[in-house]
Design a protein around this motif. Structure first.
Motif, short mmCIF file in Angstrom:
data_model
loop_
_atom_site.label_atom_id
_atom_site.label_comp_id
_atom_site.label_asym_id
_atom_site.label_seq_id
_atom_site.Cartn_x
_atom_site.Cartn_y
_atom_site.Cartn_z
N HIS A 161 -15.35 12.52 -0.55
CA HIS A 161 -16.74 12.82 -0.88
C HIS A 161 -17.57 11.55 -0.78
O HIS A 161 -17.11 10.46 -1.14
N ALA A 162 -18.82 11.70 -0.31
CA ALA A 162 -19.79 10.61 -0.30
C ALA A 162 -20.89 10.97 -1.28
O ALA A 162 -21.46 12.07 -1.24
N VAL A 163 -21.19 10.02 -2.17
CA VAL A 163 -22.20 10.24 -3.20
C VAL A 163 -23.10 9.00 -3.27
O VAL A 163 -22.76 7.96 -2.70
N PRO A 164 -24.25 9.10 -3.92
CA PRO A 164 -25.07 7.89 -4.09
C PRO A 164 -24.25 6.77 -4.73
O PRO A 164 -23.36 7.02 -5.56
N ALA A 165 -24.57 5.54 -4.36
CA ALA A 165 -23.76 4.39 -4.79
C ALA A 165 -23.61 4.31 -6.31
O ALA A 165 -22.54 3.95 -6.82
N VAL B 262 -6.43 4.15 2.77
CA VAL B 262 -5.70 5.19 3.51
C VAL B 262 -4.59 5.78 2.65
O VAL B 262 -4.31 6.98 2.69
N PHE B 263 -3.94 4.95 1.84
CA PHE B 263 -2.79 5.39 1.08
C PHE B 263 -3.13 5.89 -0.33
O PHE B 263 -2.23 6.36 -1.04
N THR B 264 -4.38 5.80 -0.74
CA THR B 264 -4.75 6.41 -2.01
C THR B 264 -4.78 7.92 -1.83
O THR B 264 -4.91 8.45 -0.73
N ASP B 265 -4.67 8.63 -2.94
CA ASP B 265 -4.61 10.09 -2.87
C ASP B 265 -5.99 10.70 -2.63
O ASP B 265 -6.10 11.71 -1.93
N LEU B 266 -7.00 10.10 -3.19
CA LEU B 266 -8.38 10.51 -2.96
C LEU B 266 -9.22 9.25 -2.77
O LEU B 266 -8.92 8.19 -3.32
N THR B 267 -10.29 9.38 -1.98
CA THR B 267 -11.22 8.27 -1.79
C THR B 267 -12.64 8.81 -1.93
O THR B 267 -13.03 9.72 -1.20
N ILE B 268 -13.37 8.24 -2.87
CA ILE B 268 -14.78 8.59 -3.08
C ILE B 268 -15.60 7.40 -2.62
O ILE B 268 -15.34 6.26 -3.03
N VAL B 269 -16.60 7.63 -1.77
CA VAL B 269 -17.35 6.53 -1.18
C VAL B 269 -18.84 6.68 -1.46
O VAL B 269 -19.34 7.80 -1.65
N ALA B 270 -19.52 5.56 -1.48
CA ALA B 270 -20.98 5.58 -1.51
C ALA B 270 -21.48 6.03 -0.15
O ALA B 270 -20.90 5.70 0.89
N GLU B 271 -22.56 6.78 -0.14
CA GLU B 271 -23.10 7.28 1.12
C GLU B 271 -23.43 6.16 2.08
O GLU B 271 -23.26 6.28 3.29
N ASP B 272 -23.90 5.03 1.53
CA ASP B 272 -24.31 3.91 2.39
C ASP B 272 -23.23 2.83 2.52
O ASP B 272 -23.52 1.72 2.99
N TYR C 162 0.82 -1.21 0.00
CA TYR C 162 0.00 0.00 0.00
C TYR C 162 0.85 1.26 0.00
O TYR C 162 0.44 2.29 -0.55
N LEU C 163 2.03 1.19 0.59
CA LEU C 163 2.95 2.31 0.48
C LEU C 163 3.35 2.55 -0.97
O LEU C 163 3.70 3.68 -1.35
N ALA C 164 3.28 1.51 -1.78
CA ALA C 164 3.55 1.67 -3.22
C ALA C 164 2.50 2.57 -3.87
O ALA C 164 2.80 3.22 -4.89
N ILE C 165 1.30 2.61 -3.32
CA ILE C 165 0.28 3.55 -3.80
C ILE C 165 0.70 4.97 -3.45
O ILE C 165 0.63 5.89 -4.26
N TRP C 166 1.12 5.15 -2.20
CA TRP C 166 1.60 6.44 -1.71
C TRP C 166 2.76 6.96 -2.57
O TRP C 166 2.84 8.14 -2.90
N ASP C 167 3.67 6.06 -2.95
CA ASP C 167 4.86 6.42 -3.71
C ASP C 167 4.63 6.43 -5.22
O ASP C 167 5.54 6.78 -5.98
N HIS C 168 3.46 6.04 -5.67
CA HIS C 168 3.19 5.93 -7.11
C HIS C 168 3.30 7.30 -7.77
O HIS C 168 2.87 8.31 -7.19
N PRO C 169 3.86 7.37 -8.97
CA PRO C 169 4.01 8.68 -9.62
C PRO C 169 2.70 9.31 -10.09
O PRO C 169 2.66 10.51 -10.38
N LYS C 170 1.63 8.52 -10.14
CA LYS C 170 0.35 9.03 -10.60
C LYS C 170 -0.63 9.19 -9.44
O LYS C 170 -0.53 8.47 -8.44
N PRO C 171 -1.59 10.10 -9.56
CA PRO C 171 -2.67 10.13 -8.58
C PRO C 171 -3.44 8.81 -8.59
O PRO C 171 -3.71 8.26 -9.67
N VAL C 172 -3.78 8.33 -7.41
CA VAL C 172 -4.53 7.08 -7.28
C VAL C 172 -5.81 7.38 -6.49
O VAL C 172 -5.75 7.94 -5.40
N ILE C 173 -6.95 6.99 -7.07
CA ILE C 173 -8.25 7.27 -6.46
C ILE C 173 -8.96 5.96 -6.18
O ILE C 173 -9.06 5.10 -7.06
N ALA C 174 -9.48 5.81 -4.96
CA ALA C 174 -10.29 4.64 -4.61
C ALA C 174 -11.77 4.99 -4.76
O ALA C 174 -12.21 6.07 -4.36
N ALA C 175 -12.52 4.07 -5.34
CA ALA C 175 -13.97 4.19 -5.47
C ALA C 175 -14.60 3.09 -4.64
O ALA C 175 -14.51 1.91 -4.98
#
Length: 279
Positions: free
Chosen positions: A189-193, A127-137, A100-113
């Motif tokens: 951000h939390a958005v509809p699933a 935790v180590f992704t640059d952004l995390t977008i989640v479903a509200e539920d 997971y630290l490899a995500i932190w060190d990755h040269p590109k932005p990494v986003i979790a959905a």
């Protein structure tokens, strides 16, 4: 923007890679096992992440196939030490964190959905992704049974603060919603699933307007600020804490009890409201 076809990467068994415009998705594709992180899946994930440093779109996304993002480590393969060997156990646990630290060190932005469930080791990944977008539920949290210690919640602490990290750790099977995850600072951000993937792809489209080398340095500069506050040092310490607890008599007794009553019964006992006596 650099782009390649999916044929440029190996054909994986437990994940798949999808190139969609500016984003290259790593899809956890083991839905019959709740996308549990097996050894093979983790190896494939690490391989794909490394390859996407030099191929694919300027943004990397991670999502899960099926009803949820990921149920955490496959307890039969990754989640349990195979023998009483604290050094080997520490190395095993450190190997997971380093993925997971490899995500932190990755040269590109990494986003979790994240949709559905995101439990235990899967939350470490996010935790180590640059952004995390989640479903509200979405349901996000700790393992259902307290068989380890100091492996999950400490990695949350830089995002949510010590008191919320302790709340997560001290209540067995503790879960929060996607909306609460945003309030805590664990997610952006939390958005509809049904809007999670579209939201990530829209953000990737906007990010792609920035030259890749600029994005890389923007990411590095924020990471350096966090590392000055001790994030990497804290991450390096969690394998030792977990390996230490795996040798404790109380955890050994708990494992024996789970073997006697069965996993489902054990989980139900720990999830009982306060004041209810175990059966």
């Amino acid at each position: 923007m650099t782009g390649v076809s999916a044929d440029a990467l190996p054909e994986y068994r437990d994940i798949r890679v999808e190139h969609r415009g500016p984003i290259s998705w790593i899809v956890l594709d083991r839905p019959d096992k709740a996308n549990a992180l097996s050894t093979a899946m983790l190896d494939e994930f690490s391989d794909a992440l490394e390859r996407l440093a030099h191929t694919g779109g300027p943004v990397v996304g991670i999502r899960g196939e099926g009803k949820g993002f990921c149920a955490g480590y496959d307890i039969d393969q990754v989640g349990t030490p195979k023998a009483v060997d604290p050094v080997a156990d520490r190395d095993r646990l450190a190997r997971n964190v380093n993925r997971y630290l490899a995500i932190w060190d990755h040269p590109k932005p990494v986003i979790a959905a994240v949709h559905g469930y995101c439990v235990a080791g899967a939350t470490q990944l996010c935790v180590f992704t640059d952004l995390t977008i989640v479903a509200e539920d979405a349901r996000i949290g700790e393992p259902a049974l307290p068989l380890g210690g100091g492996y999950i919640a400490p990695l949350w602490a830089p995002l949510v603060g010590p008191k919320r990290a302790k709340e997560l750790a001290f209540l067995p099977g503790n879960m929060i919603s996607g909306t609460t995850a945003v309030e805590w600072g664990w997610a952006n951000h939390a958005v509809p699933a049904d809007e999670v993937v579209d939201t990530v792809e829209e953000m990737a489209e906007r990010m792609a307007r920035i030259p890749s080398d600029v994005l890389r340095i923007k990411k590095l500069s924020v990471n350096r600020a966090m590392e000055a506050m001790g994030v990497r040092t804290a991450a390096a310490g969690v394998p030792e804490m977990d390996a230490l607890l795996h040798l404790s008599p109380s955890v050994t007794q708990l494992r024996e009890w789970i073997g006697e009553v069965g996993l489902k019964t054990a989980i139900a006992e720990f999830r009982k409201p306060a004041g209810k006596e175990p059966q």
